[in-house]
Design an enzyme around this catalytic site. Structure first.
Site, short mmCIF file in Angstrom:
data_model
loop_
_atom_site.label_atom_id
_atom_site.label_comp_id
_atom_site.label_asym_id
_atom_site.label_seq_id
_atom_site.Cartn_x
_atom_site.Cartn_y
_atom_site.Cartn_z
N TYR A 1 -29.09 115.28 60.15
CA TYR A 1 -29.16 116.68 59.73
C TYR A 1 -29.25 117.64 60.91
CZ TYR A 1 -31.47 120.80 57.56
OH TYR A 1 -31.84 122.05 57.16
N ASN B 1 -26.54 105.05 64.92
CA ASN B 1 -26.28 103.77 64.26
C ASN B 1 -25.98 103.92 62.77
OD1 ASN B 1 -28.77 104.20 63.06
ND2 ASN B 1 -29.83 102.58 64.20
N LEU B 2 -25.99 105.17 62.28
CA LEU B 2 -25.67 105.51 60.89
C LEU B 2 -26.62 104.87 59.89
CD1 LEU B 2 -21.74 105.38 60.95
CD2 LEU B 2 -23.27 107.34 61.35
N ASP C 1 -26.96 101.72 68.64
CA ASP C 1 -28.39 101.98 68.69
C ASP C 1 -28.75 102.68 70.00
OD1 ASP C 1 -31.38 100.80 69.36
OD2 ASP C 1 -31.03 101.09 67.22
N ARG D 1 -37.16 107.35 63.25
CA ARG D 1 -37.68 107.33 61.88
C ARG D 1 -38.62 108.52 61.72
NH1 ARG D 1 -37.22 102.72 58.81
NH2 ARG D 1 -36.19 100.94 59.81
N TYR E 1 -46.29 108.15 62.25
CA TYR E 1 -45.12 108.94 62.65
C TYR E 1 -45.50 109.91 63.75
CZ TYR E 1 -41.90 112.87 62.60
OH TYR E 1 -41.07 113.90 62.99
#
Length: 328
Positions: free
Chosen positions: A11, A32-33, A51, A72, A137
């Protein structure tokens, strides 16, 4: 300048890539989609599927700077599977920094997060607030920030970390779409589109005016512009940290109400239990970024942010996005 954008099929990465190209840069996207989309990569960019740990050969092809998004970023997942965040975020970023050192690339802009501050004592949050993340995170991003400080000191790289919260809206044909959506505004808009029956409000007993969580929402086009400005502020041997936000917090209930106004849909909401690791109020002070980068959030109205997101979800194009370098 030739710039590597990791996570450029995502995004924010796709919007930054688009603005870099508009500014005349040569851009290589490495993704890496796993969560990104190939068709989100602007056509003028060079795309490499791979990656972050495989960045060395790409960096060796004349790359002069890196903008690092690949990560992530789902708080509940990080609470359930923290190892994914230490391995996927911290481990991969350390490998990227080592590849940069080995290939002589000495500028990096890092997509950090204001989640590193956890439940803050002061709002809006300044950059010198205590770093005490409330979830893995935020912890993984704080660890990468610390590594950037050390790499700047030891290897003379110029690094800029941009810490931001909730990003929304759309820019031209680039918008937010995840296989599993976790962000509030697109979830609410999915209800308006008939893709969900209701939106869940996780906790209505926080110490806020209406009891729901308050967050700082920033338009993705404004955020992207900050990354371009940060590139010019990569000072060898220094690690700069800037918070990015519009300085105004909106509650979950306020977001739902604005989405109802913009879409004309009733958008049923149901109460749910609080999520672990969710502070009540997170609003960033961007005074330092405005002073040192010359950055201004020009699309800070929540109605405009939602309207652009709504237009993208309906037609695949933002309603009011303006190309980089132009002023609305």
């Amino acid at each position: 300048m030739k710039i590597l954008v990791t996570g450029g099929a995502g995004y924010i990465g796709s919007v930054v890539t688009a603005q870099l190209l508009e500014a005349g840069h040569d851009v290589v996207v490495l993704d890496n989609l796993s969560t990104g989309h190939r068709d989100a990569v602007p056509h003028a960019a060079t795309f490499v599927e791979g990656d972050v740990r495989e960045a060395a050969p790409v960096l060796a092809e004349g790359v002069e700077a890196v903008i690092h998004f690949a990560a992530r970023s789902v708080v509940p997942e990080s609470m359930a599977h923290p190892q994914r965040y230490w391995h996927g975020n911290v481990g991969a970023s350390l490998a990227l920094l080592e590849a940069m050192r080995a290939t002589g690339v000495n500028r990096i802009v890092f997509s950090s997060t204001a989640a590193v501050y956890g439940d803050p004592e002061e709002v809006p949050i300044p950059e010198d607030a205590a770093v005490r993340p409330g979830n893995p995170y935020g912890g993984s991003k704080a660890a990468i920030d610390a590594a950037l400080t050390e790499h700047a000191r030891m290897h003379s790289i110029g690094a800029v970390s941009l810490r931001y919260f909730n990003v929304a809206g759309a820019y031209e044909r680039y918008g937010e779409r995840h296989t599993t959506e976790t962000h509030l505004i697109p979830i609410v808009l999915q209800v308006a589109l008939g893709e969900r029956a209701t939106v869940s409000v996780f906790g209505d007993d926080y110490d806020t005016p209406d009891g729901t969580c308050v967050r700082d929402y920033i338009h993705v086009a404004d955020l992207a512009e900050a990354h371009l400005l940060a590139l010019a502020n990569c000072t060898p041997g220094r690690h700069h940290i800037y918070n990015l936000g519009n300085g105004t917090g909106f509650s979950v209930q306020q977001v739902i109400e604005v989405c109802r106004e913009v879409t004309g849909h009733p958008i049923p909401a149901v109460r749910a239990e609080r999520r672990p690791g969710d502070p009540g109020v997170l609003v960033a002070s961007s005074a330092l970024a405005q002073a040192e980068l010359g950055w201004q959030p020009r699309r800070s109205d929540l109605h405009q942010i939602v309207a652009d997101a709504w237009a993208f979800h309906q037609t695949g194009t933002a309603a009011s996005a303006t190309p980089a370098g132009e002023r609305p």
